[in-house]
Design a protein around this motif. Sequence first.
Motif, PDB file in Angstrom:
ATOM      1  N   GLU A  71     109.979  41.806  28.544  1.00  0.00           N
ATOM      2  CA  GLU A  71     109.540  40.845  29.553  1.00  0.00           C
ATOM      3  C   GLU A  71     108.413  41.482  30.348  1.00  0.00           C
ATOM      4  OE1 GLU A  71     111.372  38.181  33.096  1.00  0.00           O
ATOM      5  OE2 GLU A  71     112.062  37.997  31.022  1.00  0.00           O
ATOM      6  N   THR A  72     107.311  40.776  30.417  1.00  0.00           N
ATOM      7  CA  THR A  72     106.098  41.296  31.045  1.00  0.00           C
ATOM      8  C   THR A  72     105.538  40.241  31.975  1.00  0.00           C
ATOM      9  OG1 THR A  72     105.660  42.562  29.034  1.00  0.00           O
ATOM     10  CG2 THR A  72     103.829  42.299  30.567  1.00  0.00           C
ATOM     11  N   GLN A 127     102.066  44.230  20.467  1.00  0.00           N
ATOM     12  CA  GLN A 127     101.009  43.219  20.468  1.00  0.00           C
ATOM     13  C   GLN A 127      99.870  43.661  21.384  1.00  0.00           C
ATOM     14  OE1 GLN A 127     101.918  39.291  22.054  1.00  0.00           O
ATOM     15  NE2 GLN A 127     100.542  38.388  20.529  1.00  0.00           N
ATOM     16  N   HIS A 128      98.669  43.613  20.867  1.00  0.00           N
ATOM     17  CA  HIS A 128      97.504  43.987  21.664  1.00  0.00           C
ATOM     18  C   HIS A 128      97.187  42.915  22.699  1.00  0.00           C
ATOM     19  CE1 HIS A 128      96.897  46.600  18.115  1.00  0.00           C
ATOM     20  NE2 HIS A 128      96.663  47.464  19.087  1.00  0.00           N
ATOM     21  N   LEU A 129      96.588  43.352  23.782  1.00  0.00           N
ATOM     22  CA  LEU A 129      96.255  42.435  24.873  1.00  0.00           C
ATOM     23  C   LEU A 129      95.374  41.292  24.394  1.00  0.00           C
ATOM     24  CD1 LEU A 129      96.338  41.676  27.865  1.00  0.00           C
ATOM     25  CD2 LEU A 129      94.439  43.280  28.231  1.00  0.00           C
ATOM     26  N   ILE A 130      94.361  41.580  23.591  1.00  0.00           N
ATOM     27  CA  ILE A 130      93.456  40.513  23.142  1.00  0.00           C
ATOM     28  C   ILE A 130      94.201  39.478  22.314  1.00  0.00           C
ATOM     29  CG2 ILE A 130      92.613  41.699  21.073  1.00  0.00           C
ATOM     30  CD1 ILE A 130      90.554  39.508  23.487  1.00  0.00           C
ATOM     31  N   ASP A 131      95.137  39.920  21.479  1.00  0.00           N
ATOM     32  CA  ASP A 131      95.918  38.982  20.671  1.00  0.00           C
ATOM     33  C   ASP A 131      96.838  38.134  21.543  1.00  0.00           C
ATOM     34  OD1 ASP A 131      94.740  39.881  18.278  1.00  0.00           O
ATOM     35  OD2 ASP A 131      96.187  41.514  18.119  1.00  0.00           O
ATOM     36  N   PHE A 132      97.436  38.747  22.556  1.00  0.00           N
ATOM     37  CA  PHE A 132      98.278  37.994  23.490  1.00  0.00           C
ATOM     38  C   PHE A 132      97.451  36.931  24.203  1.00  0.00           C
ATOM     39  CE2 PHE A 132      99.769  37.509  27.910  1.00  0.00           C
ATOM     40  CZ  PHE A 132     100.994  36.894  27.662  1.00  0.00           C
ATOM     41  N   LEU A 133      96.289  37.306  24.715  1.00  0.00           N
ATOM     42  CA  LEU A 133      95.440  36.354  25.440  1.00  0.00           C
ATOM     43  C   LEU A 133      95.028  35.192  24.540  1.00  0.00           C
ATOM     44  CD1 LEU A 133      93.199  38.926  27.342  1.00  0.00           C
ATOM     45  CD2 LEU A 133      94.984  37.471  28.352  1.00  0.00           C
ATOM     46  N   ARG A 134      94.626  35.501  23.332  1.00  0.00           N
ATOM     47  CA  ARG A 134      94.146  34.476  22.404  1.00  0.00           C
ATOM     48  C   ARG A 134      95.282  33.632  21.829  1.00  0.00           C
ATOM     49  NH1 ARG A 134      89.162  34.512  20.453  1.00  0.00           N
ATOM     50  NH2 ARG A 134      89.849  33.773  18.415  1.00  0.00           N
ATOM     51  N   GLU A 135      96.315  34.284  21.321  1.00  0.00           N
ATOM     52  CA  GLU A 135      97.365  33.577  20.588  1.00  0.00           C
ATOM     53  C   GLU A 135      98.433  32.961  21.486  1.00  0.00           C
ATOM     54  OE1 GLU A 135      98.781  36.449  17.740  1.00  0.00           O
ATOM     55  OE2 GLU A 135      96.731  36.766  16.985  1.00  0.00           O
ATOM     56  N   VAL A 165     101.857  44.694  26.868  1.00  0.00           N
ATOM     57  CA  VAL A 165     102.905  45.155  27.789  1.00  0.00           C
ATOM     58  C   VAL A 165     102.380  46.203  28.772  1.00  0.00           C
ATOM     59  CG1 VAL A 165     104.815  44.551  26.255  1.00  0.00           C
ATOM     60  CG2 VAL A 165     103.822  46.855  26.153  1.00  0.00           C
ATOM     61  N   GLN A 166     101.280  46.866  28.439  1.00  0.00           N
ATOM     62  CA  GLN A 166     100.680  47.826  29.375  1.00  0.00           C
ATOM     63  C   GLN A 166     100.057  47.123  30.575  1.00  0.00           C
ATOM     64  OE1 GLN A 166      98.293  49.822  26.236  1.00  0.00           O
ATOM     65  NE2 GLN A 166      99.006  51.703  27.227  1.00  0.00           N
ATOM     66  N   ALA A 167      99.840  45.818  30.471  1.00  0.00           N
ATOM     67  CA  ALA A 167      99.259  45.051  31.566  1.00  0.00           C
ATOM     68  C   ALA A 167     100.320  44.543  32.540  1.00  0.00           C
ATOM     69  CB  ALA A 167      98.447  43.874  31.017  1.00  0.00           C
TER      70      ALA A 167
END
Length: 155
Positions: A6-7, A24-32, A68-70
């Motif tokens: 949970e993030t 999951q990479h940040l860019i993939d999370f933002l896009r997908e 998750v680092q964000a």
Amino acid sequence: MEQALETTLTVNGSPVTRRILARQHLIDFLREELGLTGSHVGCEHGVCGTCTVRVDGKIVRGCLMLAVQADGLRVDTIEGLSDSGELAALQDAFHRHNALQCGYCTPGMLIAAQELVKNEPGASRDRIREHLSGNYCRCTGYQAIVDAIEDVLRK
């Protein structure tokens, strides 16, 4: 089965809480996951700069940072920066100087340029080129991009 964590992060000013796969990479999370497709995926190795976003005020390569680092951080994408008007002068200058052609690199280039405009208002042409060295453009040859950024810096 891969672990999901949970993030909670703030994206373009709005809080977002999701269960995110740990790798999951940040860019993939933002896009997908969020449908924010303005930032692009290019090399997926942090070299080309098309995935550039801003995290807590610093530009980062979205393909090198895990989502998750964000957790607890603020993420600004090209959509948020454009909607807020923060990039208006650069967008106008890019248009006037024909500094965009295919447009693939443009979102990352604008975010990188905005950081330079904000932090180094007296930057020289050489410094502009140095600052953009992590953002590849295969169409323009950079001359028009440097001209556009210099135009904004000199106003």
